[in-house]
Design a protein around this motif. Structure first.
Motif, PDB file in Angstrom:
ATOM      1  N   TYR A   1       0.837  -1.191   0.000  1.00 55.69           N
ATOM      2  CA  TYR A   1       0.000   0.000   0.000  1.00 55.69           C
ATOM      3  C   TYR A   1       0.879   1.251   0.000  1.00 55.69           C
ATOM      4  N   SER A   2       0.465   2.257  -0.750  1.00 55.42           N
ATOM      5  CA  SER A   2       1.207   3.524  -0.767  1.00 55.42           C
ATOM      6  C   SER A   2       0.649   4.506   0.252  1.00 55.42           C
ATOM      7  N   ALA A   3      -0.550   4.304   0.715  1.00 55.25           N
ATOM      8  CA  ALA A   3      -1.165   5.162   1.724  1.00 55.25           C
ATOM      9  C   ALA A   3      -1.487   4.311   2.942  1.00 55.25           C
ATOM     10  N   TYR A   4      -0.864   4.637   4.066  1.00 54.99           N
ATOM     11  CA  TYR A   4      -1.040   3.826   5.263  1.00 54.99           C
ATOM     12  C   TYR A   4      -0.661   4.652   6.483  1.00 54.99           C
ATOM     13  N   CYS A   5      -0.921   4.099   7.643  1.00 56.03           N
ATOM     14  CA  CYS A   5      -0.520   4.734   8.889  1.00 56.03           C
ATOM     15  C   CYS A   5       0.012   3.656   9.817  1.00 56.03           C
ATOM     16  N   LEU A   6       1.124   3.943  10.453  1.00 54.56           N
ATOM     17  CA  LEU A   6       1.747   3.017  11.393  1.00 54.56           C
ATOM     18  C   LEU A   6       1.785   3.675  12.761  1.00 54.56           C
ATOM     19  N   GLY A   7       1.465   2.930  13.784  1.00 56.56           N
ATOM     20  CA  GLY A   7       1.394   3.539  15.102  1.00 56.56           C
ATOM     21  C   GLY A   7       1.850   2.633  16.224  1.00 56.56           C
ATOM     22  N   TRP A   8       1.968   3.230  17.382  1.00 55.90           N
ATOM     23  CA  TRP A   8       2.266   2.513  18.628  1.00 55.90           C
ATOM     24  C   TRP A   8       1.110   2.743  19.582  1.00 55.90           C
ATOM     25  N   VAL A   9       0.604   1.658  20.120  1.00 56.35           N
ATOM     26  CA  VAL A   9      -0.516   1.675  21.054  1.00 56.35           C
ATOM     27  C   VAL A   9      -0.083   0.925  22.301  1.00 56.35           C
ATOM     28  N   ARG A  10      -0.404   1.416  23.468  1.00 57.99           N
ATOM     29  CA  ARG A  10       0.000   0.736  24.695  1.00 57.99           C
ATOM     30  C   ARG A  10      -1.219   0.396  25.549  1.00 57.99           C
ATOM     31  N   GLN A  11      -1.038  -0.608  26.382  1.00 59.49           N
ATOM     32  CA  GLN A  11      -2.089  -0.998  27.307  1.00 59.49           C
ATOM     33  C   GLN A  11      -1.467  -1.422  28.621  1.00 59.49           C
ATOM     34  N   ALA A  12      -1.830  -0.717  29.672  1.00 63.48           N
ATOM     35  CA  ALA A  12      -1.382  -1.065  31.016  1.00 63.48           C
ATOM     36  C   ALA A  12      -2.443  -1.947  31.666  1.00 63.48           C
ATOM     37  N   PRO A  13      -2.043  -2.758  32.641  1.00 65.91           N
ATOM     38  CA  PRO A  13      -3.012  -3.643  33.308  1.00 65.91           C
ATOM     39  C   PRO A  13      -4.191  -2.859  33.869  1.00 65.91           C
ATOM     40  N   GLY A  14      -5.388  -3.313  33.553  1.00 66.44           N
ATOM     41  CA  GLY A  14      -6.586  -2.686  34.080  1.00 66.44           C
ATOM     42  C   GLY A  14      -6.992  -1.398  33.387  1.00 66.44           C
ATOM     43  N   LYS A  15      -6.263  -1.018  32.333  1.00 65.52           N
ATOM     44  CA  LYS A  15      -6.569   0.227  31.625  1.00 65.52           C
ATOM     45  C   LYS A  15      -6.889  -0.060  30.165  1.00 65.52           C
ATOM     46  N   GLU A  16      -7.537   0.906  29.519  1.00 71.58           N
ATOM     47  CA  GLU A  16      -7.858   0.766  28.108  1.00 71.58           C
ATOM     48  C   GLU A  16      -6.620   1.032  27.252  1.00 71.58           C
ATOM     49  N   ARG A  17      -6.690   0.547  26.021  1.00 73.37           N
ATOM     50  CA  ARG A  17      -5.598   0.816  25.086  1.00 73.37           C
ATOM     51  C   ARG A  17      -5.509   2.314  24.813  1.00 73.37           C
ATOM     52  N   GLU A  18      -4.278   2.789  24.693  1.00 71.67           N
ATOM     53  CA  GLU A  18      -4.025   4.215  24.455  1.00 71.67           C
ATOM     54  C   GLU A  18      -3.111   4.369  23.249  1.00 71.67           C
ATOM     55  N   GLY A  19      -3.558   5.131  22.270  1.00 71.69           N
ATOM     56  CA  GLY A  19      -2.690   5.446  21.151  1.00 71.69           C
ATOM     57  C   GLY A  19      -1.569   6.350  21.624  1.00 71.69           C
TER      58      GLY A  19
ATOM     59  N   LEU B   1      11.619   8.350  30.636  1.00 68.33           N
ATOM     60  CA  LEU B   1      10.540   7.425  30.949  1.00 68.33           C
ATOM     61  C   LEU B   1      10.066   7.577  32.387  1.00 68.33           C
ATOM     62  N   LYS B   2       8.771   7.376  32.567  1.00 70.78           N
ATOM     63  CA  LYS B   2       8.134   7.492  33.867  1.00 70.78           C
ATOM     64  C   LYS B   2       7.485   6.164  34.233  1.00 70.78           C
ATOM     65  N   PRO B   3       7.273   5.893  35.515  1.00 71.92           N
ATOM     66  CA  PRO B   3       6.596   4.646  35.901  1.00 71.92           C
ATOM     67  C   PRO B   3       5.241   4.494  35.220  1.00 71.92           C
ATOM     68  N   GLU B   4       4.548   5.586  34.971  1.00 70.93           N
ATOM     69  CA  GLU B   4       3.241   5.495  34.321  1.00 70.93           C
ATOM     70  C   GLU B   4       3.325   5.127  32.843  1.00 70.93           C
ATOM     71  N   ASP B   5       4.520   5.056  32.300  1.00 71.78           N
ATOM     72  CA  ASP B   5       4.701   4.574  30.928  1.00 71.78           C
ATOM     73  C   ASP B   5       4.736   3.045  30.876  1.00 71.78           C
ATOM     74  N   THR B   6       4.748   2.411  32.034  1.00 72.64           N
ATOM     75  CA  THR B   6       4.774   0.949  32.079  1.00 72.64           C
ATOM     76  C   THR B   6       3.532   0.385  31.409  1.00 72.64           C
ATOM     77  N   ALA B   7       3.730  -0.480  30.416  1.00 72.16           N
ATOM     78  CA  ALA B   7       2.613  -1.045  29.657  1.00 72.16           C
ATOM     79  C   ALA B   7       3.154  -2.040  28.644  1.00 72.16           C
ATOM     80  N   MET B   8       2.227  -2.770  28.030  1.00 67.07           N
ATOM     81  CA  MET B   8       2.566  -3.544  26.847  1.00 67.07           C
ATOM     82  C   MET B   8       2.414  -2.606  25.662  1.00 67.07           C
ATOM     83  N   TYR B   9       3.436  -2.535  24.846  1.00 69.41           N
ATOM     84  CA  TYR B   9       3.421  -1.645  23.690  1.00 69.41           C
ATOM     85  C   TYR B   9       3.233  -2.478  22.425  1.00 69.41           C
TER      86      TYR B   9
END
Length: 125
Positions: free
Chosen positions: A29-47, A85-93
């Motif tokens: 594809y020539s038009a696309y978007c790539l991103g990083w999304v994280r999710q910490a335990p007990g929280k919603e996914r965050e772009g 980096l901060k402790p609140e950055d802890t998540a699965m990326y």
């Protein structure tokens, strides 16, 4: 077949840096978007950050000024450089791809249609 593979997570002390890498393969594809999304335990996914095929970028307010997303010349390898980096950055990326992406703006987390397996980032205080 599209493949998304992340690497580069780990455990660090607060204030240190990490760089995440991702390889998105198997598409033309020539038009696309790539991103990083994280999710910490007990929280919603965050772009966290995203980069489109024109090189435009966007960041969550929580990481502006600390994180940088960039890609290589092939534009299929989105890196995420994370400084102060901060402790609140802890998540699965997760690395995610919206293929194709032809609308104005950036995808919401649920609009990415390809995902990697995730890489853990743990920041100790």
């Amino acid at each position: 077949q599209v493949h998304v593979v992340e690497s580069g997570g780990g455990s660090v002390q607060a204030g240190r840096s990490l760089r995440l890498s991702c390889v998105v393969s198997g598409h033309q594809y020539s038009a696309y978007c790539l991103g990083w999304v994280r999710q910490a335990p007990g929280k919603e996914r965050e772009g966290v950050a995203a980069i489109d095929s024109d090189g435009m970028t966007t960041y969550a307010d929580s990481v502006k000024g600390r994180f940088t997303i960039f890609s290589d010349n092939a534009n299929n390898t989105p890196y995420l450089k994370m400084n102060s980096l901060k402790p609140e950055d802890t998540a699965m990326y997760y690395c995610a791809a919206a293929l194709p992406w032809v609308v104005r703006g950036f995808p919401k987390s649920y609009e990415y249609n390809y995902w990697g397996q995730g890489t853990q980032v743990t920041v100790a205080s």
